[in-house]
Scaffold this motif. Sequence first.
Motif, mmCIF file in Angstrom:
data_model
loop_
_atom_site.group_PDB
_atom_site.id
_atom_site.type_symbol
_atom_site.label_atom_id
_atom_site.label_comp_id
_atom_site.label_asym_id
_atom_site.label_seq_id
_atom_site.Cartn_x
_atom_site.Cartn_y
_atom_site.Cartn_z
ATOM 1 N N ARG A 123 9.647 -13.193 -2.915
ATOM 2 C CA ARG A 123 8.575 -13.673 -2.033
ATOM 3 C C ARG A 123 7.815 -14.783 -2.750
ATOM 4 N NH1 ARG A 123 6.331 -8.012 0.696
ATOM 5 N NH2 ARG A 123 8.427 -7.252 1.168
ATOM 6 N N GLU A 125 4.953 -15.756 -3.352
ATOM 7 C CA GLU A 125 3.528 -15.459 -3.374
ATOM 8 C C GLU A 125 2.894 -16.014 -4.634
ATOM 9 O OE1 GLU A 125 2.733 -11.700 -1.518
ATOM 10 O OE2 GLU A 125 4.547 -10.908 -2.450
ATOM 11 N N GLY A 130 1.033 -7.087 -10.836
ATOM 12 C CA GLY A 130 1.692 -6.243 -9.832
ATOM 13 C C GLY A 130 2.269 -7.002 -8.661
ATOM 14 N N ARG A 131 2.189 -8.327 -8.721
ATOM 15 C CA ARG A 131 2.721 -9.129 -7.608
ATOM 16 C C ARG A 131 3.587 -10.239 -8.187
ATOM 17 N NH1 ARG A 131 1.962 -9.470 -2.322
ATOM 18 N NH2 ARG A 131 0.497 -7.757 -2.241
ATOM 19 N N GLN A 137 12.908 -3.542 -5.235
ATOM 20 C CA GLN A 137 12.561 -2.471 -4.298
ATOM 21 C C GLN A 137 13.640 -1.406 -4.306
ATOM 22 O OE1 GLN A 137 11.958 -3.982 -0.329
ATOM 23 N NE2 GLN A 137 9.777 -4.308 -0.693
ATOM 24 N N ALA A 290 -0.513 -0.507 -3.410
ATOM 25 C CA ALA A 290 0.577 0.073 -2.618
ATOM 26 C C ALA A 290 1.813 0.327 -3.477
ATOM 27 C CB ALA A 290 0.937 -0.834 -1.461
ATOM 28 N N LEU A 291 2.206 1.598 -3.549
ATOM 29 C CA LEU A 291 3.477 1.928 -4.196
ATOM 30 C C LEU A 291 4.629 1.603 -3.250
ATOM 31 C CD1 LEU A 291 2.607 5.430 -5.687
ATOM 32 C CD2 LEU A 291 3.222 3.409 -7.007
ATOM 33 N N GLY A 292 4.399 1.905 -1.990
ATOM 34 C CA GLY A 292 5.450 1.667 -1.012
ATOM 35 C C GLY A 292 4.932 1.964 0.385
ATOM 36 N N GLY A 293 5.774 1.703 1.357
ATOM 37 C CA GLY A 293 5.348 1.974 2.718
ATOM 38 C C GLY A 293 6.536 1.889 3.643
ATOM 39 N N ALA A 316 10.165 1.387 2.028
ATOM 40 C CA ALA A 316 10.501 0.482 0.928
ATOM 41 C C ALA A 316 9.414 0.629 -0.115
ATOM 42 C CB ALA A 316 10.551 -0.965 1.410
ATOM 43 N N ALA A 317 9.804 0.635 -1.395
ATOM 44 C CA ALA A 317 8.821 0.817 -2.461
ATOM 45 C C ALA A 317 9.143 -0.097 -3.630
ATOM 46 C CB ALA A 317 8.817 2.278 -2.914
ATOM 47 N N ARG A 321 5.761 -1.438 -9.411
ATOM 48 C CA ARG A 321 4.580 -0.591 -9.165
ATOM 49 C C ARG A 321 4.825 0.829 -9.641
ATOM 50 N NH1 ARG A 321 2.006 -3.291 -4.472
ATOM 51 N NH2 ARG A 321 2.313 -5.483 -5.027
#
Length: 437
Positions: A123, A125, A130-131, A137, A290-293, A316-317, A321
């Motif tokens: 991504r 970003e 953490g990003r 994933q 967020a660990l995942g979602g 997806a996690a 993280r």
Amino acid sequence: MKKTFRNITGTFDILPEKYRADGTEIASSAAWQAVEAVIREVMARFHAQEIRTPILEPTELIARGVGLLTDIVSKEMFAFERGDTHYVLRPELTAPVMRAYLQHHLDQRGGVQKLYYIGPCFRAERPQKGRYRQFHQFGGEVIGSEDPRADAEVIAMMTAVYRAFGLTEMTLRLNTLGDEGSRPRYREALQAYFRPYAADLSETSRRRLETNPLRILDTKDERERRLLAEAPRLIEYVDEESRAHYETLKGLLGDLGIPFLEDPFLVRGLDYYTRTAFELESPHLGAQSALGGGGRYDLLARELGSKKPVPAVGFAAGIERLFMALAAQGVTMPEAAPPPDVFLVALGDEAARWAFAEAQRLRDEGLRTALDLRGRSMKAQMREANRQGAPFTLIVGKDELERRQAVVKEMASGEQSEVPFEDLIRILRDKIAAGAS
Ligand code: AMP
């Protein structure tokens, strides 16, 4: 001065030993392997099977409906063109997995398909703690069931991974988004509510108010969060069937002993989500909590051209993280690969030649075998064996070669014995097995 090279900002190398980069600990490759092994083992317990899809996908797969080269594609993804083809480095795997499912008619395997994946995503970003721009994933998808048991199974899969690591401090947030009709109704209600406050909104939220007002619900802005307190709630716009689905799911999670927190403002950004939405958060991750979602995405298959509806739900996690949470809760992972079982030390050219060939024989027999590759002195070779942590060395000089015997030295005790060449593998195996027990 000669140009030197560094990895691209927002990506990182995984090395045999852990190290720190930009204030973050990057775990060793051995730790990554161990983490991946636990994920695979937990997925196997659910009889989920692995799927691997390409890192490159057609841009249209990810940017459906938004039009090529819009904001989303150019700002949030790594996308490029070659001739007439638009490529994207996958930002996630749900759409690629559904593409593969439809393309290969996986429904014809019969039953509900439970698939899992582990791999890199990309991504574009702004990198921060953490990003990353390239991150990793793991995720699972249950395809072919509209039953709330499938939703509960997906949540159970995700939470089982963290439990397997002994991680307990986390919060599962849960919401329902309703069916296809619920969100358009809710979107209008949100727009009607926020329009009078448009001047108070951030520039991003003002733009989202017209394009995707649901994303305003994710806002971190204090003033906007205060406005949210009075905003209409999604649940009031959710259809009866979706409400029943949600109630059943909550009951099932209760049966499984999986605690959750209902969050009426949890929405997943994307349009193809229906009904269930969830996110797993850790209190230890700072801003990127967020660990995942995941959630249910019954509309995706149709968006990808399927004539039949394909009900599906997944999670997806992020593995980075997960590592952060492990470190925060003091769960240790292997720091480095295991040492060699045996290190061959040779004195003289002839012995070195024999050792080089013997190493291949030992390796073919499955022994982790190391030796000197620089023609160094015996002392230096012994030092190297120690540095690598080999429990045994096998020492050969001219005399030993003539007698067809090697000295096997146990490094911890210093104990030595002479072993005929033909017995080496058997004796080494026995000693290694005894050492391991
Ligand atoms: P999402 O599809 O955005 O919900 O992402 C799922 C999970 O992937 C998130 O909960 C994070 O754990 C992880 N993740 C997403 N984006 C990034 C990123 N840029 N860097 C590291 N992890 C990420």
